[in-house]
Design an enzyme around this catalytic site. Structure first.
Site, PDB file in Angstrom:
ATOM      1  N   LYS A  14       0.758  -1.249  -0.023  1.00 52.44           N
ATOM      2  CA  LYS A  14      -0.075  -0.011  -0.004  1.00 52.44           C
ATOM      3  C   LYS A  14       0.745   1.253   0.211  1.00 52.44           C
ATOM      4  O   LYS A  14       0.749   2.210  -0.784  1.00 52.44           O
ATOM      5  CB  LYS A  14      -1.000   0.008   1.226  1.00 52.44           C
ATOM      6  CG  LYS A  14      -1.855  -1.014   1.310  1.00 52.44           C
ATOM      7  CD  LYS A  14      -2.914  -0.947   2.391  1.00 52.44           C
ATOM      8  CE  LYS A  14      -2.279  -1.231   3.947  1.00 52.44           C
ATOM      9  NZ  LYS A  14      -1.519  -2.243   4.198  1.00 52.44           N
ATOM     10  N   ARG A  89     -10.291   1.009   8.022  1.00 54.84           N
ATOM     11  CA  ARG A  89      -9.764  -0.452   8.309  1.00 54.84           C
ATOM     12  C   ARG A  89     -11.245  -1.210   9.139  1.00 54.84           C
ATOM     13  O   ARG A  89     -10.937  -2.329   9.500  1.00 54.84           O
ATOM     14  CB  ARG A  89      -8.879  -0.473   9.244  1.00 54.84           C
ATOM     15  CG  ARG A  89      -7.481  -0.705   8.915  1.00 54.84           C
ATOM     16  CD  ARG A  89      -6.219  -0.469   9.699  1.00 54.84           C
ATOM     17  NE  ARG A  89      -5.206  -1.467   9.580  1.00 54.84           N
ATOM     18  CZ  ARG A  89      -4.028  -0.896   9.065  1.00 54.84           C
ATOM     19  NH1 ARG A  89      -4.079   0.263   8.598  1.00 54.84           N
ATOM     20  NH2 ARG A  89      -3.035  -1.661   8.918  1.00 54.84           N
ATOM     21  N   ARG A 128      11.598  -6.532   5.582  1.00 55.79           N
ATOM     22  CA  ARG A 128      11.461  -5.205   5.893  1.00 55.79           C
ATOM     23  C   ARG A 128      12.025  -4.756   7.341  1.00 55.79           C
ATOM     24  O   ARG A 128      12.737  -4.025   7.692  1.00 55.79           O
ATOM     25  CB  ARG A 128      10.362  -4.462   5.573  1.00 55.79           C
ATOM     26  CG  ARG A 128      10.361  -3.050   5.570  1.00 55.79           C
ATOM     27  CD  ARG A 128       8.713  -2.618   5.499  1.00 55.79           C
ATOM     28  NE  ARG A 128       8.158  -2.959   6.235  1.00 55.79           N
ATOM     29  CZ  ARG A 128       6.761  -2.873   6.537  1.00 55.79           C
ATOM     30  NH1 ARG A 128       5.863  -2.064   5.405  1.00 55.79           N
ATOM     31  NH2 ARG A 128       5.857  -3.290   7.540  1.00 55.79           N
ATOM     32  N   ARG A 134      10.422  -0.177  12.530  1.00 49.41           N
ATOM     33  CA  ARG A 134       9.066  -0.518  13.227  1.00 49.41           C
ATOM     34  C   ARG A 134       8.866  -1.452  14.296  1.00 49.41           C
ATOM     35  O   ARG A 134       9.229  -2.444  13.878  1.00 49.41           O
ATOM     36  CB  ARG A 134       7.967  -0.944  11.979  1.00 49.41           C
ATOM     37  CG  ARG A 134       7.723   0.460  11.104  1.00 49.41           C
ATOM     38  CD  ARG A 134       7.030   0.236   9.874  1.00 49.41           C
ATOM     39  NE  ARG A 134       5.633  -0.435  10.050  1.00 49.41           N
ATOM     40  CZ  ARG A 134       4.480  -0.792   9.199  1.00 49.41           C
ATOM     41  NH1 ARG A 134       4.730   0.126   8.295  1.00 49.41           N
ATOM     42  NH2 ARG A 134       3.614  -1.206   9.947  1.00 49.41           N
ATOM     43  N   ARG A 145      -1.128  -9.270  13.175  1.00 52.60           N
ATOM     44  CA  ARG A 145      -1.670  -8.240  12.044  1.00 52.60           C
ATOM     45  C   ARG A 145      -2.281  -8.706  11.094  1.00 52.60           C
ATOM     46  O   ARG A 145      -3.364  -8.279  10.649  1.00 52.60           O
ATOM     47  CB  ARG A 145      -0.325  -7.058  11.371  1.00 52.60           C
ATOM     48  CG  ARG A 145       0.036  -6.252  12.649  1.00 52.60           C
ATOM     49  CD  ARG A 145       1.568  -5.699  12.150  1.00 52.60           C
ATOM     50  NE  ARG A 145       1.684  -5.008  11.006  1.00 52.60           N
ATOM     51  CZ  ARG A 145       2.804  -4.782  10.442  1.00 52.60           C
ATOM     52  NH1 ARG A 145       3.907  -5.474  10.979  1.00 52.60           N
ATOM     53  NH2 ARG A 145       2.754  -4.052   9.355  1.00 52.60           N
TER      54      ARG A 145
HETATM   55  P1  AP5 Z   1       4.955  -1.746   1.909  1.00 57.09           P
HETATM   56  O1  AP5 Z   1       4.551  -0.704   0.715  1.00 57.09           O
HETATM   57  O2  AP5 Z   1       5.213  -1.048   3.096  1.00 57.09           O
HETATM   58  O3  AP5 Z   1       3.329  -2.249   2.364  1.00 57.09           O
HETATM   59  P2  AP5 Z   1       2.359  -1.910   3.059  1.00 57.09           P
HETATM   60  O4  AP5 Z   1       0.932  -2.611   2.554  1.00 57.09           O
HETATM   61  O5  AP5 Z   1       2.178  -0.357   3.205  1.00 57.09           O
HETATM   62  O6  AP5 Z   1       2.392  -2.524   4.358  1.00 57.09           O
HETATM   63  P3  AP5 Z   1       2.266  -1.952   5.973  1.00 57.09           P
HETATM   64  O7  AP5 Z   1       3.205  -2.895   7.075  1.00 57.09           O
HETATM   65  O8  AP5 Z   1       2.541  -0.575   6.188  1.00 57.09           O
HETATM   66  O9  AP5 Z   1       0.533  -2.268   6.307  1.00 57.09           O
HETATM   67  P4  AP5 Z   1       0.193  -2.099   7.672  1.00 57.09           P
HETATM   68  O10 AP5 Z   1      -1.284  -2.026   6.801  1.00 57.09           O
HETATM   69  O11 AP5 Z   1       0.373  -3.168   8.514  1.00 57.09           O
HETATM   70  O12 AP5 Z   1       0.660  -0.933   8.308  1.00 57.09           O
HETATM   71  P5  AP5 Z   1      -0.010   0.664   8.569  1.00 57.09           P
HETATM   72  O13 AP5 Z   1       1.148   1.461   8.863  1.00 57.09           O
HETATM   73  O14 AP5 Z   1      -1.221   0.723   7.803  1.00 57.09           O
HETATM   74  O15 AP5 Z   1       5.714  -2.894   1.317  1.00 57.09           O
HETATM   75  C1  AP5 Z   1       5.681  -4.088   2.398  1.00 57.09           C
HETATM   76  C2  AP5 Z   1       7.204  -4.553   1.940  1.00 57.09           C
HETATM   77  O16 AP5 Z   1       7.182  -4.981   0.716  1.00 57.09           O
HETATM   78  C3  AP5 Z   1       8.380  -3.289   1.747  1.00 57.09           C
HETATM   79  O17 AP5 Z   1       9.454  -3.979   2.029  1.00 57.09           O
HETATM   80  C4  AP5 Z   1       8.236  -3.000   0.219  1.00 57.09           C
HETATM   81  O18 AP5 Z   1       9.512  -2.795  -0.509  1.00 57.09           O
HETATM   82  C5  AP5 Z   1       7.838  -4.591  -0.405  1.00 57.09           C
HETATM   83  N1  AP5 Z   1       7.125  -4.537  -1.560  1.00 57.09           N
HETATM   84  C6  AP5 Z   1       6.155  -3.890  -2.044  1.00 57.09           C
HETATM   85  N2  AP5 Z   1       5.508  -3.956  -3.282  1.00 57.09           N
HETATM   86  C7  AP5 Z   1       6.393  -5.332  -3.645  1.00 57.09           C
HETATM   87  C8  AP5 Z   1       6.287  -5.968  -4.761  1.00 57.09           C
HETATM   88  N3  AP5 Z   1       5.502  -5.739  -5.525  1.00 57.09           N
HETATM   89  N4  AP5 Z   1       6.961  -6.966  -4.780  1.00 57.09           N
HETATM   90  C9  AP5 Z   1       7.969  -7.311  -3.818  1.00 57.09           C
HETATM   91  N5  AP5 Z   1       8.048  -6.373  -2.736  1.00 57.09           N
HETATM   92  C10 AP5 Z   1       7.319  -5.396  -2.542  1.00 57.09           C
HETATM   93  O19 AP5 Z   1      -0.757   0.352  10.116  1.00 57.09           O
HETATM   94  C11 AP5 Z   1       0.218  -0.066  11.251  1.00 57.09           C
HETATM   95  C12 AP5 Z   1      -0.444  -0.112  12.523  1.00 57.09           C
HETATM   96  O20 AP5 Z   1      -1.250   1.191  12.663  1.00 57.09           O
HETATM   97  C13 AP5 Z   1      -1.762  -1.075  12.279  1.00 57.09           C
HETATM   98  O21 AP5 Z   1      -1.386  -2.532  12.748  1.00 57.09           O
HETATM   99  C14 AP5 Z   1      -2.779  -0.551  13.370  1.00 57.09           C
HETATM  100  O22 AP5 Z   1      -2.302  -0.872  14.767  1.00 57.09           O
HETATM  101  C15 AP5 Z   1      -2.585   1.120  13.337  1.00 57.09           C
HETATM  102  N6  AP5 Z   1      -3.667   1.587  12.454  1.00 57.09           N
HETATM  103  C16 AP5 Z   1      -3.156   2.199  11.093  1.00 57.09           C
HETATM  104  N7  AP5 Z   1      -4.519   2.533  10.283  1.00 57.09           N
HETATM  105  C17 AP5 Z   1      -5.339   2.481  11.234  1.00 57.09           C
HETATM  106  C18 AP5 Z   1      -6.547   2.352  11.056  1.00 57.09           C
HETATM  107  N8  AP5 Z   1      -7.358   3.051  10.091  1.00 57.09           N
HETATM  108  N9  AP5 Z   1      -7.561   2.184  12.233  1.00 57.09           N
HETATM  109  C19 AP5 Z   1      -6.866   1.357  13.473  1.00 57.09           C
HETATM  110  N10 AP5 Z   1      -5.658   1.251  13.371  1.00 57.09           N
HETATM  111  C20 AP5 Z   1      -4.587   1.618  12.563  1.00 57.09           C
HETATM  112 MG    MG Z   2       2.371   1.017   4.933  1.00 61.03          MG
END
Ligand code: AP5
Ligand code: MG
Length: 197
Positions: A14, A89, A128, A134, A145
């Site tokens: 994402k 979410r 990662r 993180r 997660r």
């Molecule tokens: P990346 O682009 O970082 O993927 P991502 O989907 O952004 O992963 P996140 O870990 O950020 O997702 P998340 O939903 O757990 O975290 P968030 O910060 O939203 O890519 C991942 C890896 O793969 C990287 O190394 C990248 O280089 C690689 N990659 C990407 N594309 C690729 C491809 N095509 N091929 C190969 N490699 C690839 O949330 C974190 C926490 O915050 C949650 O757990 C929750 O506690 C809280 N939170 C956030 N938003 C909310 C909400 N709306 N409501 C409640 N809690 C929330």
């Molecule tokens: Mg992300």
């Protein structure tokens, strides 16, 4: 005005794809994960509260997330559209977002759903973890997660499919290929809007 949600499980790409979309289409990136991590780093009251949940892989309560989101979105009072990354979410968050945008007559236009197999998600996040800094990139929290995603966030797919806004994208392809498929979906939406105002 173009409002996009980028939807998918943890590690599906994402953040990676949002960065490219905002650059190409001149939009603003709103990642609730990034905003909450920033609050955690600054050790604000919201950050300290969020940390309790993020470190365990649980969702941060809706009211906390909505508070930071409102705050951030009003910082960005401009004519640009948004890419919402990691938000909504829960169904509650989705309904509140719809109401908020409806009032401003700028609804969500497209929901891009990135699909990646579970073992690949795990591999990507563990890769990662080496240098992400993180606190939620560790084996136990990553498993949690993914489980929380399946239980609380996955049902949103039907919510947006029923609105006719969902576009499925295969996230197992390379970053470039995924982006080219996302761009095609966005361009198709823009073209349709121009033909059928
Ligand atoms: P990346 O682009 O970082 O993927 P991502 O989907 O952004 O992963 P996140 O870990 O950020 O997702 P998340 O939903 O757990 O975290 P968030 O910060 O939203 O890519 C991942 C890896 O793969 C990287 O190394 C990248 O280089 C690689 N990659 C990407 N594309 C690729 C491809 N095509 N091929 C190969 N490699 C690839 O949330 C974190 C926490 O915050 C949650 O757990 C929750 O506690 C809280 N939170 C956030 N938003 C909310 C909400 N709306 N409501 C409640 N809690 C929330
Ligand atoms: Mg992300």
């Amino acid at each position: 005005m173009l409002n996009i949600i980028i939807f998918g499980p943890p590690g599906s790409g994402k953040g990676t794809q949002s960065a490219r979309i905002v650059e190409k289409y001149n939009l603003l990136h709103l990642s609730t994960g990034d905003i909450l991590r920033d609050e955690m780093e600054k050790e604000t009251a919201v950050g300290l509260e969020a940390k309790k949940y993020i470190d365990k892989g649980h969702l941060v309560p809706d009211e906390v997330v909505l508070k930071v989101l409102y705050h951030k979105a009003s910082d960005y009072a401009s004519g640009h559209g948004f890419v919402f990354d990691g938000f909504p979410r829960t169904i509650v968050q989705a309904e509140i977002l719809d109401k908020m945008l409806e009032k401003r007559k700028m609804p969500i236009n497209i929901v891009i759903s990135i699909e990646v197999k579970e073992d690949e998600l795990f591999k990507r996040m563990m890769g990662r973890a080496e240098d992400s800094g993180r606190s939620d990139d560790n084996e136990e929290t990553i498993r949690k997660r993914i489980e929380v995603y399946k239980q609380q966030t996955f049902p949103l797919i039907d919510y947006y499919r029923n609105q006719g806004k969902l576009v499925d994208i295969n996230g197992m392809d390379s970053v470039d290929k995924v982006f080219s498929n996302i761009s095609r979906a966005i361009d198709f939406f823009i073209m349709k809007k121009e033909i059928l105002p």
